[in-house]
Scaffold this motif. Sequence first.
Motif, PDB file in Angstrom:
ATOM      1  N   PHE A 269     -11.734  -2.757   2.254  1.00 36.40           N
ATOM      2  CA  PHE A 269     -11.718  -3.669   3.397  1.00 36.40           C
ATOM      3  C   PHE A 269     -11.859  -5.120   2.934  1.00 36.40           C
ATOM      4  CE2 PHE A 269     -13.911  -6.100   6.725  1.00 36.40           C
ATOM      5  CZ  PHE A 269     -13.006  -5.956   7.759  1.00 36.40           C
ATOM      6  N   VAL A 270     -12.774  -5.370   1.999  1.00 36.25           N
ATOM      7  CA  VAL A 270     -12.964  -6.740   1.500  1.00 36.25           C
ATOM      8  C   VAL A 270     -11.680  -7.266   0.879  1.00 36.25           C
ATOM      9  CG1 VAL A 270     -14.172  -8.132  -0.223  1.00 36.25           C
ATOM     10  CG2 VAL A 270     -15.451  -6.496   1.179  1.00 36.25           C
ATOM     11  N   HIS A 271     -11.019  -6.451   0.086  1.00 38.60           N
ATOM     12  CA  HIS A 271      -9.789  -6.901  -0.570  1.00 38.60           C
ATOM     13  C   HIS A 271      -8.598  -6.928   0.386  1.00 38.60           C
ATOM     14  CE1 HIS A 271     -11.085  -7.289  -4.779  1.00 38.60           C
ATOM     15  NE2 HIS A 271     -11.945  -6.331  -4.493  1.00 38.60           N
ATOM     16  N   SER A 272      -8.660  -6.130   1.446  1.00 33.32           N
ATOM     17  CA  SER A 272      -7.552  -6.149   2.414  1.00 33.32           C
ATOM     18  C   SER A 272      -7.520  -7.452   3.197  1.00 33.32           C
ATOM     19  CB  SER A 272      -7.667  -4.968   3.377  1.00 33.32           C
ATOM     20  OG  SER A 272      -8.782  -5.119   4.238  1.00 33.32           O
ATOM     21  N   LEU A 273      -8.613  -8.198   3.184  1.00 28.12           N
ATOM     22  CA  LEU A 273      -8.627  -9.500   3.860  1.00 28.12           C
ATOM     23  C   LEU A 273      -7.689 -10.487   3.178  1.00 28.12           C
ATOM     24  CD1 LEU A 273     -12.435  -9.881   4.679  1.00 28.12           C
ATOM     25  CD2 LEU A 273     -10.589  -9.152   6.198  1.00 28.12           C
ATOM     26  N   LYS A 274      -7.280 -10.180   1.945  1.00 29.88           N
ATOM     27  CA  LYS A 274      -6.257 -10.993   1.284  1.00 29.88           C
ATOM     28  C   LYS A 274      -4.896 -10.752   1.925  1.00 29.88           C
ATOM     29  CE  LYS A 274      -8.647 -10.526  -3.172  1.00 29.88           C
ATOM     30  NZ  LYS A 274      -8.548  -9.985  -4.560  1.00 29.88           N
TER      31      LYS A 274
ATOM     32  N   LEU B  53      -2.893  -2.261   0.987  1.00 25.61           N
ATOM     33  CA  LEU B  53      -3.096  -2.903  -0.310  1.00 25.61           C
ATOM     34  C   LEU B  53      -1.874  -2.773  -1.223  1.00 25.61           C
ATOM     35  CD1 LEU B  53      -6.822  -1.966  -1.032  1.00 25.61           C
ATOM     36  CD2 LEU B  53      -5.909  -4.224  -0.498  1.00 25.61           C
ATOM     37  N   VAL B  54      -1.365  -1.558  -1.370  1.00 26.04           N
ATOM     38  CA  VAL B  54      -0.209  -1.358  -2.236  1.00 26.04           C
ATOM     39  C   VAL B  54       1.035  -2.000  -1.637  1.00 26.04           C
ATOM     40  CG1 VAL B  54       1.290   0.351  -3.327  1.00 26.04           C
ATOM     41  CG2 VAL B  54      -1.164   0.760  -3.210  1.00 26.04           C
ATOM     42  N   ALA B  55       1.226  -1.845  -0.326  1.00 28.33           N
ATOM     43  CA  ALA B  55       2.414  -2.405   0.330  1.00 28.33           C
ATOM     44  C   ALA B  55       2.455  -3.924   0.241  1.00 28.33           C
ATOM     45  CB  ALA B  55       2.453  -1.964   1.791  1.00 28.33           C
ATOM     46  N   PHE B  56       1.290  -4.575   0.272  1.00 31.47           N
ATOM     47  CA  PHE B  56       1.237  -6.040   0.208  1.00 31.47           C
ATOM     48  C   PHE B  56       1.096  -6.558  -1.228  1.00 31.47           C
ATOM     49  CE2 PHE B  56       0.598  -5.541   4.677  1.00 31.47           C
ATOM     50  CZ  PHE B  56       0.963  -6.744   5.259  1.00 31.47           C
ATOM     51  N   GLY B  57       1.183  -5.657  -2.197  1.00 30.40           N
ATOM     52  CA  GLY B  57       1.184  -6.082  -3.590  1.00 30.40           C
ATOM     53  C   GLY B  57      -0.171  -6.160  -4.256  1.00 30.40           C
ATOM     54  N   TYR B  58      -1.197  -5.527  -3.671  1.00 32.16           N
ATOM     55  CA  TYR B  58      -2.542  -5.534  -4.253  1.00 32.16           C
ATOM     56  C   TYR B  58      -2.907  -4.126  -4.712  1.00 32.16           C
ATOM     57  CZ  TYR B  58      -2.986 -10.174  -2.173  1.00 32.16           C
ATOM     58  OH  TYR B  58      -2.798 -11.493  -1.838  1.00 32.16           O
ATOM     59  N   SER B  59      -2.173  -3.622  -5.680  1.00 32.84           N
ATOM     60  CA  SER B  59      -2.405  -2.251  -6.136  1.00 32.84           C
ATOM     61  C   SER B  59      -3.684  -2.118  -6.952  1.00 32.84           C
ATOM     62  CB  SER B  59      -1.214  -1.770  -6.974  1.00 32.84           C
ATOM     63  OG  SER B  59      -0.999  -2.620  -8.083  1.00 32.84           O
ATOM     64  N   LYS B  60      -4.097  -3.179  -7.639  1.00 33.72           N
ATOM     65  CA  LYS B  60      -5.303  -3.090  -8.479  1.00 33.72           C
ATOM     66  C   LYS B  60      -6.560  -2.772  -7.660  1.00 33.72           C
ATOM     67  CE  LYS B  60      -7.731  -5.406 -12.276  1.00 33.72           C
ATOM     68  NZ  LYS B  60      -9.066  -5.063 -11.792  1.00 33.72           N
ATOM     69  N   PRO B  61      -6.832  -3.482  -6.554  1.00 34.01           N
ATOM     70  CA  PRO B  61      -8.007  -3.105  -5.742  1.00 34.01           C
ATOM     71  C   PRO B  61      -7.912  -1.681  -5.201  1.00 34.01           C
ATOM     72  CG  PRO B  61      -7.229  -5.285  -5.139  1.00 34.01           C
ATOM     73  CD  PRO B  61      -6.199  -4.705  -6.046  1.00 34.01           C
ATOM     74  N   PHE B  62      -6.699  -1.250  -4.903  1.00 31.16           N
ATOM     75  CA  PHE B  62      -6.505   0.129  -4.430  1.00 31.16           C
ATOM     76  C   PHE B  62      -6.956   1.120  -5.494  1.00 31.16           C
ATOM     77  CE2 PHE B  62      -3.575   3.775  -4.775  1.00 31.16           C
ATOM     78  CZ  PHE B  62      -3.957   4.478  -3.652  1.00 31.16           C
ATOM     79  N   ASN B  63      -6.517   0.912  -6.732  1.00 32.09           N
ATOM     80  CA  ASN B  63      -6.894   1.816  -7.821  1.00 32.09           C
ATOM     81  C   ASN B  63      -8.375   1.680  -8.163  1.00 32.09           C
ATOM     82  OD1 ASN B  63      -4.219   2.798  -8.176  1.00 32.09           O
ATOM     83  ND2 ASN B  63      -3.700   0.973  -9.345  1.00 32.09           N
TER      84      ASN B  63
ATOM     85  N   ALA C 250       4.688   6.874   7.469  1.00 32.86           N
ATOM     86  CA  ALA C 250       5.726   6.120   8.178  1.00 32.86           C
ATOM     87  C   ALA C 250       5.480   4.617   8.127  1.00 32.86           C
ATOM     88  CB  ALA C 250       5.789   6.591   9.633  1.00 32.86           C
ATOM     89  N   ILE C 251       4.208   4.216   8.086  1.00 31.62           N
ATOM     90  CA  ILE C 251       3.871   2.790   8.114  1.00 31.62           C
ATOM     91  C   ILE C 251       4.114   2.112   6.771  1.00 31.62           C
ATOM     92  CG2 ILE C 251       1.923   1.172   8.309  1.00 31.62           C
ATOM     93  CD1 ILE C 251       0.795   2.935  10.476  1.00 31.62           C
ATOM     94  N   TYR C 252       3.876   2.836   5.679  1.00 30.10           N
ATOM     95  CA  TYR C 252       3.956   2.222   4.349  1.00 30.10           C
ATOM     96  C   TYR C 252       5.277   1.510   4.079  1.00 30.10           C
ATOM     97  CZ  TYR C 252       4.683   1.867  -0.658  1.00 30.10           C
ATOM     98  OH  TYR C 252       5.017   1.409  -1.905  1.00 30.10           O
ATOM     99  N   PRO C 253       6.445   2.167   4.264  1.00 27.15           N
ATOM    100  CA  PRO C 253       7.695   1.448   3.970  1.00 27.15           C
ATOM    101  C   PRO C 253       7.897   0.224   4.860  1.00 27.15           C
ATOM    102  CG  PRO C 253       8.151   3.550   5.050  1.00 27.15           C
ATOM    103  CD  PRO C 253       6.702   3.557   4.671  1.00 27.15           C
ATOM    104  N   HIS C 254       7.428   0.289   6.112  1.00 27.58           N
ATOM    105  CA  HIS C 254       7.563  -0.867   7.009  1.00 27.58           C
ATOM    106  C   HIS C 254       6.734  -2.038   6.493  1.00 27.58           C
ATOM    107  CE1 HIS C 254       8.039  -3.032  10.852  1.00 27.58           C
ATOM    108  NE2 HIS C 254       6.758  -3.374  10.669  1.00 27.58           N
ATOM    109  N   ASN C 255       5.481  -1.772   6.119  1.00 25.08           N
ATOM    110  CA  ASN C 255       4.632  -2.844   5.603  1.00 25.08           C
ATOM    111  C   ASN C 255       5.150  -3.390   4.275  1.00 25.08           C
ATOM    112  OD1 ASN C 255       2.910  -2.802   7.767  1.00 25.08           O
ATOM    113  ND2 ASN C 255       1.268  -1.699   6.736  1.00 25.08           N
TER     114      ASN C 255
END
Length: 322
Positions: free
Chosen positions: A298-303, A244-254, A168-173
Amino acid sequence: YDELLDFDQYSRLSYLLLLFSFIAVLAEVFTMTPFFQGIEKMHNIALLQISSVVFYILTLFIFVREQEHYELVPLLQSVGLLLSALLGVLLMHLRYKVRLLLPTVNELSNMLKSSVPFAISRFALVLNSNMVKLFAGISLGLHELALLDLAQKIMDASLIPAAIIDQAIYPHNAKHRDKKFAAQTFWGMCLLGIVCAALMVVLAPFAVNLLGAGKLNGTIILLYWSSIKVALSVVNVYLGTPVLVAFGYSKPFNDSAILSCVVMFITYPILYFSGLLSLNMFIALITVSEIIMFTYRFVHSLKCIPIDILIPIRNRHNGGVM
């Protein structure tokens, strides 16, 4: 190990199980979950999931009455998922007036290229999970494998509340990219992780006795040791797609999934040939895997969520609190 590879005895059953399970792939093709997430109509997703579960449970009690009927279990589950997916297509067409169109070759090519990193990371997660079962079956035996498998299933079940919230949170973010909301939700997911882990520990004896018929009580202590892993998994999943994916940082997620898999892929053979593998060691390894993934994400989510928003600092100015 020879028993695991006794294809003469189990070849027909294995073939049918794989064949029936493959029907679930068709359900993934037709699933409309991304569409309903995109328009933030989460109640439709809940409706479709409930319809699939109800169909599966009802048909399970109707058709599966003997041990020989076990091969019908994946068939009924897959058919339930497929019917739920087709119901989603029908709902999308009738209520929202949206039709499915075939993409062009260029569109299909671009989608395939962009999805490759996600496919690799997904494969890494699946490989990571199945490596545990493979090496447990080879090095410890079938009974220990059953203990570990049951522990993993109960751990997965304990993560269901977090998975529903993340969905539920993903589309909102993704739509609003509200950093303050994401930061507040992070602490909420931390609390939820502790609650899920605590409930798993409290309910472990009941769940193991119910699912293991009193023959797999060794799973209980494994679940106690796995509580840290469960708490971290709740936060990990949130930091993945919803952040990460919702904010456009899919690479760190993968990359986080691939890194965790590579570490485990190197560690398992070393411990196997060293004779150090045990049930407790397997739990320790999957916990370490979760810690690695959590640290990286977590480190990359600080972006996405700067530290000053994640941990607000109250400054005093002129005798007041700013």
